[in-house]
Design a protein around this motif. Sequence first.
Motif, mmCIF file in Angstrom:
data_model
loop_
_atom_site.group_PDB
_atom_site.id
_atom_site.type_symbol
_atom_site.label_atom_id
_atom_site.label_comp_id
_atom_site.label_asym_id
_atom_site.label_seq_id
_atom_site.Cartn_x
_atom_site.Cartn_y
_atom_site.Cartn_z
ATOM 1 N N HIS A 98 6.106 31.362 -8.249
ATOM 2 C CA HIS A 98 5.495 31.553 -6.931
ATOM 3 C C HIS A 98 5.736 32.945 -6.363
ATOM 4 O O HIS A 98 4.942 33.449 -5.568
ATOM 5 C CB HIS A 98 6.058 30.499 -5.966
ATOM 6 C CG HIS A 98 5.468 30.522 -4.604
ATOM 7 N ND1 HIS A 98 5.983 31.310 -3.583
ATOM 8 C CD2 HIS A 98 4.408 29.863 -4.069
ATOM 9 C CE1 HIS A 98 5.272 31.109 -2.493
ATOM 10 N NE2 HIS A 98 4.311 30.250 -2.760
ATOM 11 N N GLY A 99 6.843 33.578 -6.742
ATOM 12 C CA GLY A 99 7.230 34.843 -6.127
ATOM 13 C C GLY A 99 7.892 34.616 -4.787
ATOM 14 O O GLY A 99 7.942 33.492 -4.277
ATOM 15 N N GLY A 100 8.426 35.687 -4.220
ATOM 16 C CA GLY A 100 9.074 35.588 -2.908
ATOM 17 C C GLY A 100 10.278 36.503 -2.823
ATOM 18 O O GLY A 100 10.538 37.330 -3.717
ATOM 19 N N HIS A 101 11.033 36.382 -1.730
ATOM 20 C CA HIS A 101 12.253 37.173 -1.570
ATOM 21 C C HIS A 101 13.294 36.679 -2.560
ATOM 22 O O HIS A 101 13.742 35.538 -2.483
ATOM 23 C CB HIS A 101 12.766 37.066 -0.138
ATOM 24 C CG HIS A 101 11.949 37.848 0.838
ATOM 25 N ND1 HIS A 101 10.991 37.272 1.632
ATOM 26 C CD2 HIS A 101 11.939 39.179 1.130
ATOM 27 C CE1 HIS A 101 10.427 38.208 2.387
ATOM 28 N NE2 HIS A 101 10.979 39.369 2.095
ATOM 29 N N PHE A 102 13.682 37.536 -3.454
ATOM 30 C CA PHE A 102 14.543 37.146 -4.562
ATOM 31 C C PHE A 102 16.004 37.541 -4.314
ATOM 32 O O PHE A 102 16.863 36.685 -4.103
ATOM 33 C CB PHE A 102 14.035 37.784 -5.863
ATOM 34 C CG PHE A 102 14.672 37.232 -7.109
ATOM 35 C CD1 PHE A 102 14.010 36.287 -7.865
ATOM 36 C CD2 PHE A 102 15.926 37.650 -7.518
ATOM 37 C CE1 PHE A 102 14.589 35.768 -9.015
ATOM 38 C CE2 PHE A 102 16.513 37.142 -8.650
ATOM 39 C CZ PHE A 102 15.852 36.190 -9.415
ATOM 40 N N HIS A 130 9.792 39.792 -5.231
ATOM 41 C CA HIS A 130 9.190 39.919 -6.558
ATOM 42 C C HIS A 130 8.119 38.861 -6.740
ATOM 43 O O HIS A 130 8.251 37.733 -6.263
ATOM 44 C CB HIS A 130 10.262 39.763 -7.639
ATOM 45 C CG HIS A 130 9.931 40.449 -8.929
ATOM 46 N ND1 HIS A 130 9.004 39.956 -9.823
ATOM 47 C CD2 HIS A 130 10.397 41.609 -9.468
ATOM 48 C CE1 HIS A 130 8.915 40.776 -10.861
ATOM 49 N NE2 HIS A 130 9.746 41.783 -10.682
ATOM 50 N N GLY A 131 7.054 39.245 -7.431
ATOM 51 C CA GLY A 131 6.012 38.305 -7.780
ATOM 52 C C GLY A 131 6.418 37.462 -8.986
ATOM 53 O O GLY A 131 7.515 37.620 -9.536
ATOM 54 N N PRO A 132 5.556 36.551 -9.438
ATOM 55 C CA PRO A 132 5.856 35.702 -10.590
ATOM 56 C C PRO A 132 6.253 36.524 -11.818
ATOM 57 O O PRO A 132 5.742 37.625 -12.041
ATOM 58 C CB PRO A 132 4.547 34.945 -10.810
ATOM 59 C CG PRO A 132 3.914 34.893 -9.452
ATOM 60 C CD PRO A 132 4.244 36.203 -8.824
ATOM 61 N N GLN A 153 9.882 40.196 -16.991
ATOM 62 C CA GLN A 153 8.616 40.914 -16.926
ATOM 63 C C GLN A 153 7.638 40.210 -15.993
ATOM 64 O O GLN A 153 7.516 38.983 -15.994
ATOM 65 C CB GLN A 153 8.001 41.029 -18.322
ATOM 66 C CG GLN A 153 8.792 41.901 -19.267
ATOM 67 C CD GLN A 153 8.880 43.340 -18.803
ATOM 68 O OE1 GLN A 153 7.869 43.959 -18.480
ATOM 69 N NE2 GLN A 153 10.088 43.871 -18.733
ATOM 70 N N SER A 154 6.925 41.006 -15.202
ATOM 71 C CA SER A 154 5.933 40.457 -14.278
ATOM 72 C C SER A 154 4.826 39.759 -15.055
ATOM 73 O O SER A 154 4.450 40.166 -16.157
ATOM 74 C CB SER A 154 5.356 41.582 -13.421
ATOM 75 O OG SER A 154 4.283 41.116 -12.630
ATOM 76 N N LEU A 155 4.282 38.702 -14.438
ATOM 77 C CA LEU A 155 3.200 37.947 -15.065
ATOM 78 C C LEU A 155 1.819 38.438 -14.633
ATOM 79 O O LEU A 155 0.806 37.869 -15.034
ATOM 80 C CB LEU A 155 3.328 36.454 -14.732
ATOM 81 C CG LEU A 155 4.572 35.754 -15.266
ATOM 82 C CD1 LEU A 155 4.537 34.268 -14.908
ATOM 83 C CD2 LEU A 155 4.707 35.932 -16.777
ATOM 84 N N SER A 156 1.777 39.460 -13.784
ATOM 85 C CA SER A 156 0.477 39.984 -13.353
ATOM 86 C C SER A 156 -0.258 40.582 -14.539
ATOM 87 O O SER A 156 0.348 41.155 -15.453
ATOM 88 C CB SER A 156 0.666 41.046 -12.260
ATOM 89 O OG SER A 156 1.447 42.121 -12.749
ATOM 90 N N ASP A 157 -1.552 40.436 -14.535
ATOM 91 C CA ASP A 157 -2.367 40.901 -15.652
ATOM 92 C C ASP A 157 -2.638 42.398 -15.535
ATOM 93 O O ASP A 157 -3.099 42.886 -14.501
ATOM 94 C CB ASP A 157 -3.704 40.150 -15.692
ATOM 95 C CG ASP A 157 -3.512 38.663 -15.962
ATOM 96 O OD1 ASP A 157 -2.573 38.330 -16.689
ATOM 97 O OD2 ASP A 157 -4.309 37.866 -15.430
#
Length: 589
Positions: free
Chosen positions: A38-42, A261-263, A270-274
């Motif tokens: 989901h991402g969020g404040h990590f 951080h995002g998913p 590693q980020s899951l963004s494409d």
Amino acid sequence: MYLEKINDPEDVKKLDATGRQGLVDEIRAALLSRASKHGGHFGPNFGMVEATVALHTVFDSPHDHIVYDVSHQTYPHKMLTGRKEAFTDPEHYDDVSPYTDPDETPHDLFKIGHTSTSVSLALGLAKARDLRGGHENIIAVIGDGSMSGGEALEGLNVAGELDSNFIVVFNDNQRSIAENHGGMYDRFRELRESNGTAPNNLFKAMGLDYVYVNDGNDTETLIAAFKQVKDIDHPVVVHINTLKGKGYEPALKDEEAWHWHGPFDIATGQSLSDGPAPESYTNLAGEYLLKRAETDENLLVVASAVPFALGMSPERRKRMGKHYLDVGIAEETAVAIASGAAHAGAHVVWGSSTTFQQRVYDQLSQDLALNSNPAVIVGNSGSVWGMSDVTHASFWTIPMIANIPNITYLAPTNAEEYLAMLRWGLDQEKHPVFIQVPGGPVRHAKGPVRKSYDDLRSEVVRRGSKIAIFGLGSFFDMGEKTADILRESLGFEVTLVNPLFASGLDSGLLDNLAVNHDIFVTLEDGQLEGGWGQTLASYFGNSDKHVLNYGIKKDFYDRFEADKLLHENRFEPGLIVADIRAALRRCGN
């Protein structure tokens, strides 16, 4: 095994040391799983797990009041106060706010998303308690760089005179979003290195008692410290030394990137963004300012704990050298420094998220505009396409800033205009300039853009008749689409205007258009009431012209979807065209 049985803080109190450690581990596992999807404040939340379990073991919330500063570190608190499903069940991930929210539970005292507020808010609770003869503990939790904010220091100063129970938990994780800045943080380091015995102690100087906990990620040590101060009869600071991002190695290695951080892939981080990161206005500004620093010896870039607002990555900050100054969480000081530096001949720009610029109205008005010092202020994320939770959504920039005398408020519609305005603002020496960064994806100009804004005249992009559409800043694109539909459906060209600025009106253009235009339409990315469109409407108030204003209705919006909010405010080309057709019928066309 443990977390599933926790429905409120009373269940936490039933655990022994082994159970508490098991609960800590399960909270971190749940946080990691949720954040990866989901991402969020990590980082802030991973560092606060043990302290949160200890607080709810010792204190009796909601009878005892715990106020969290910023409150982006309250995910563990939410999990222990009846909201764990929002962190363990993907179907419920969006059920709760990322910040404290009293609408969710009595364990949350305030809606809080801005920094340095907890001490003063908690002081208000303490004074009210003392007036009615209450005896509950009042606890303010503060950290993540928040101590450098002026309101935090003002609160500590007042707390020093209190003669009743007041507890400040200082979560010292040695970080803000980026690195901490300011002399006080060197003194905090001395306290950590001396196990709390160094003579330079800000809290004692303010008149507060002081307790130091070297391992702020050890639940049992924290419990002992909190028991020591529970029901205390005077103000005390419990200084806890914590690790931001504790429990996840990638977050410990790059604390700035993992603040939020995002998913991501748990195994690699590693980020899951494409694909590569999309083009951004912030990165374009960072590239320009870094290049300018090579030739402009008077350039000064000021940040206030959010360097990304001007694209100041860690690598760029290092390369900027003396041309870069981060004042920490101290927006008021940032504006005053910008004003003073501009007065002394510096080419200075301060950039921040517009939600934080709401905190500096007095400095913008008095320290900067009243003195006509030519500093540049850049507002980021002040858009319907910006941050969407209620504490960070920012629709009030135009009513707040554009109406301050002496400030030129510029509203670029694309990247080339933004950089041209930034360049001009830094070069000119007449007055302060505010630039609102466009919202949404980066757009590029279709042709050459203006280089000078000394003569504030709006730009007529298409010349037509009967209907004039003014698309301010981010909404010029919607103005174009609306004009296209009208041309196709009505069979004639309408006038399309890029206003360029919101701190006034191009009265010459308006008078010229009034000759053969009956309907004027304004589109702006912000609050409708008190906005630029209503200023234009008042200009035609005594005439027979029809003015249609489009903006966001005055309200607080929480976790909204931009498209839905725009639809609710009839902010779509098709709906705008329908309104224009109705107006045409009213005026006999």
